[in-house]
Design a protein around this motif. Structure first.
Motif, mmCIF file in Angstrom:
data_model
loop_
_atom_site.group_PDB
_atom_site.id
_atom_site.type_symbol
_atom_site.label_atom_id
_atom_site.label_comp_id
_atom_site.label_asym_id
_atom_site.label_seq_id
_atom_site.Cartn_x
_atom_site.Cartn_y
_atom_site.Cartn_z
ATOM 1 N N GLY A 1 0.778 -1.234 0.000
ATOM 2 C CA GLY A 1 0.000 0.000 0.000
ATOM 3 C C GLY A 1 0.804 1.276 0.000
ATOM 4 N N ILE A 2 2.069 1.192 -0.398
ATOM 5 C CA ILE A 2 2.948 2.365 -0.367
ATOM 6 C C ILE A 2 3.390 2.735 -1.781
ATOM 7 N N THR A 3 3.230 4.004 -2.138
ATOM 8 C CA THR A 3 3.790 4.541 -3.373
ATOM 9 C C THR A 3 4.840 5.573 -2.997
ATOM 10 N N PRO A 4 6.107 5.342 -3.332
ATOM 11 C CA PRO A 4 7.138 6.340 -3.017
ATOM 12 C C PRO A 4 6.751 7.698 -3.597
ATOM 13 N N CYS A 5 6.979 8.758 -2.828
ATOM 14 C CA CYS A 5 6.584 10.100 -3.258
ATOM 15 C C CYS A 5 7.731 11.070 -3.088
ATOM 16 N N LEU A 6 8.049 11.778 -4.159
ATOM 17 C CA LEU A 6 9.064 12.827 -4.138
ATOM 18 C C LEU A 6 8.381 14.172 -4.313
ATOM 19 N N ALA A 7 8.550 15.063 -3.356
ATOM 20 C CA ALA A 7 8.036 16.427 -3.452
ATOM 21 C C ALA A 7 9.150 17.333 -3.956
ATOM 22 N N THR A 8 8.907 18.009 -5.059
ATOM 23 C CA THR A 8 9.906 18.886 -5.662
ATOM 24 C C THR A 8 9.447 20.330 -5.538
ATOM 25 N N ILE A 9 10.279 21.154 -4.934
ATOM 26 C CA ILE A 9 9.950 22.565 -4.728
ATOM 27 C C ILE A 9 10.745 23.413 -5.719
ATOM 28 N N LEU A 10 10.022 24.169 -6.520
ATOM 29 C CA LEU A 10 10.639 25.090 -7.481
ATOM 30 C C LEU A 10 10.215 26.507 -7.114
ATOM 31 N N VAL A 11 11.184 27.382 -6.888
ATOM 32 C CA VAL A 11 10.901 28.780 -6.552
ATOM 33 C C VAL A 11 11.273 29.649 -7.747
ATOM 34 N N GLY A 12 10.292 30.389 -8.259
ATOM 35 C CA GLY A 12 10.562 31.267 -9.385
ATOM 36 C C GLY A 12 10.369 30.577 -10.717
ATOM 37 N N ASP A 13 10.878 31.231 -11.777
ATOM 38 C CA ASP A 13 10.618 30.765 -13.146
ATOM 39 C C ASP A 13 11.896 30.627 -13.965
ATOM 40 N N ASP A 14 12.975 30.190 -13.308
ATOM 41 C CA ASP A 14 14.218 29.986 -14.046
ATOM 42 C C ASP A 14 14.028 28.849 -15.054
ATOM 43 N N PRO A 15 14.234 29.110 -16.344
ATOM 44 C CA PRO A 15 13.957 28.083 -17.370
ATOM 45 C C PRO A 15 14.739 26.796 -17.173
ATOM 46 N N ALA A 16 16.018 26.910 -16.811
ATOM 47 C CA ALA A 16 16.833 25.706 -16.612
ATOM 48 C C ALA A 16 16.296 24.878 -15.455
ATOM 49 N N SER A 17 15.942 25.555 -14.339
ATOM 50 C CA SER A 17 15.414 24.849 -13.175
ATOM 51 C C SER A 17 14.080 24.187 -13.511
ATOM 52 N N GLU A 18 13.236 24.895 -14.278
ATOM 53 C CA GLU A 18 11.951 24.318 -14.686
ATOM 54 C C GLU A 18 12.172 23.055 -15.507
ATOM 55 N N THR A 19 13.160 23.080 -16.387
ATOM 56 C CA THR A 19 13.469 21.906 -17.211
ATOM 57 C C THR A 19 13.927 20.741 -16.351
ATOM 58 N N TYR A 20 14.810 21.026 -15.371
ATOM 59 C CA TYR A 20 15.313 19.964 -14.495
ATOM 60 C C TYR A 20 14.176 19.343 -13.685
ATOM 61 N N VAL A 21 13.296 20.194 -13.161
ATOM 62 C CA VAL A 21 12.178 19.688 -12.360
ATOM 63 C C VAL A 21 11.247 18.831 -13.216
ATOM 64 N N LYS A 22 11.002 19.271 -14.435
ATOM 65 C CA LYS A 22 10.146 18.504 -15.343
ATOM 66 C C LYS A 22 10.763 17.144 -15.656
ATOM 67 N N MET A 23 12.074 17.128 -15.895
ATOM 68 C CA MET A 23 12.767 15.869 -16.182
ATOM 69 C C MET A 23 12.660 14.901 -15.003
ATOM 70 N N LYS A 24 12.835 15.429 -13.792
ATOM 71 C CA LYS A 24 12.757 14.588 -12.596
ATOM 72 C C LYS A 24 11.345 14.060 -12.395
ATOM 73 N N GLY A 25 10.355 14.914 -12.650
ATOM 74 C CA GLY A 25 8.969 14.491 -12.526
ATOM 75 C C GLY A 25 8.614 13.399 -13.520
ATOM 76 N N ASN A 26 9.071 13.567 -14.761
ATOM 77 C CA ASN A 26 8.805 12.548 -15.789
ATOM 78 C C ASN A 26 9.473 11.225 -15.439
ATOM 79 N N ALA A 27 10.698 11.301 -14.929
ATOM 80 C CA ALA A 27 11.422 10.085 -14.543
ATOM 81 C C ALA A 27 10.685 9.357 -13.419
ATOM 82 N N CYS A 28 10.150 10.117 -12.464
ATOM 83 C CA CYS A 28 9.372 9.521 -11.380
ATOM 84 C C CYS A 28 8.161 8.776 -11.924
ATOM 85 N N ARG A 29 7.405 9.450 -12.753
ATOM 86 C CA ARG A 29 6.155 8.856 -13.260
ATOM 87 C C ARG A 29 6.415 7.598 -14.076
#
Length: 283
Positions: free
Chosen positions: A31-59
């Motif tokens: 009954g456990i699904t590992p969960c990663l919470a990713t916090i992004l502050v602001g709108d830095d394009p590079a950071s947004e790309t990294y967060v998106k990549m990590k989110g896609n890898a998780c899914r």
């Protein structure tokens, strides 16, 4: 003519993920699904790309990705309050604060607010101390990725002279400690180091973590050295002059598709391990 071994990060990352898949299935049966919470502050394009990549890898792997996108005007105290809420959320197993954060924020204070059991990116001082003693549950992901690559390709570290170029608290310093804990002899170089090229010429293992494109020259590399390029600069350029270093090295990581994919894989691995540890605590 010698053939340089290209250290394929995508291949290493896939190996890590394949091993994780069974562990994730085992958690799901409980009954456990590992969960990663990713916090992004602001709108830095590079950071947004990294967060998106990590989110896609998780899914893709079956890890839940919870993205928290905050306005850049947030205060340090407000950011810490959000981190504390995640610390107390039993559904969240790992917390990643994407860095760098806007300059007005106290990044170190925000990092230190992350609970040690959820510090899957190895950014807290407690996590660093554990890494120094070789006891880190979740070491910094990029240095951990380099160790994973070396182990995958069975490249020896014991007794080797490793030169680490860079001393950041989340890359150069932990990389040097991990190599030291694997019985390498380690020299750490930085912006104040004199005769850097001569020091690098002595290295059996070169870790480039300086954040400057094509900084490490081919003439610096000893014949047969292993080159690990942790840099990622605009234009998909690493911290080493790849073509020049390729001619001298016995093994080298490319950019992209070198250390980067394995860094994300290590983040996923740490999140799964955090979920497993949490399950053991509540049993």
């Amino acid at each position: 003519m010698k053939k340089t071994l290209i250290l394929d990060g995508a291949c290493v990352a896939q190996s890590v993920k394949e091993k994780l898949a069974q562990r994730i299935q085992s958690l799901a049966l409980q009954g456990i699904t590992p969960c990663l919470a990713t916090i992004l502050v602001g709108d830095d394009p590079a950071s947004e790309t990294y967060v998106k990549m990590k989110g896609n890898a998780c899914r893709r792997l079956g890890i839940h990705s919870r993205r928290i996108h905050l306005d850049r005007s947030i205060t340090t105290n407000e950011l810490i309050t959000i981190i504390n809420e995640l610390n107390h959320d039993d559904q969240v197993h790992g917390i990643l604060l994407q860095h760098p954060v806007p300059h007005h924020l106290d990044e170190r204070a925000a990092f230190e607010a992350i609970a040690i059991e959820k510090d899957v990116d190895g950014v807290t001082m407690a996590g660093f101390a554990r890494s120094a003693f070789g006891l880190a549950g979740f070491p910094c992901c990029t240095p951990a990725a380099m160790m994973e690559i070396m182990d995958y390709y069975k490249l020896p570290m014991e007794g080797k002279h490793a030169v680490v170029i860079g001393r950041s608290p989340i890359l150069g310093k932990p990389a040097s400690l991990m190599l030291l804990n694997r019985n390498a002899t380690v020299t750490v170089c930085h912006s104040k180091t004199k005769d850097l090229d001569r020091i690098v010429q002595l290295a059996d293992i070169v870790v480039a973590a300086v954040g400057k494109p094509r900084f490490v020259q081919g003439s610096w590399i000893k014949e047969g050295a292993v080159v690990l390029d942790a840099g990622y600069n605009p234009g998909n350029i690493g911290d080493v002059d790849y073509e020049a270093c390729l001619k001298k090295a016995s093994a080298i990581t490319p950019v992209p598709a070198g250390v980067g994919p394995v860094t994300i894989a290590m983040l996923l691995k740490h999140t799964v391990e955090a979920a497993e540890k949490r399950l053991e605590l509540v049993k």
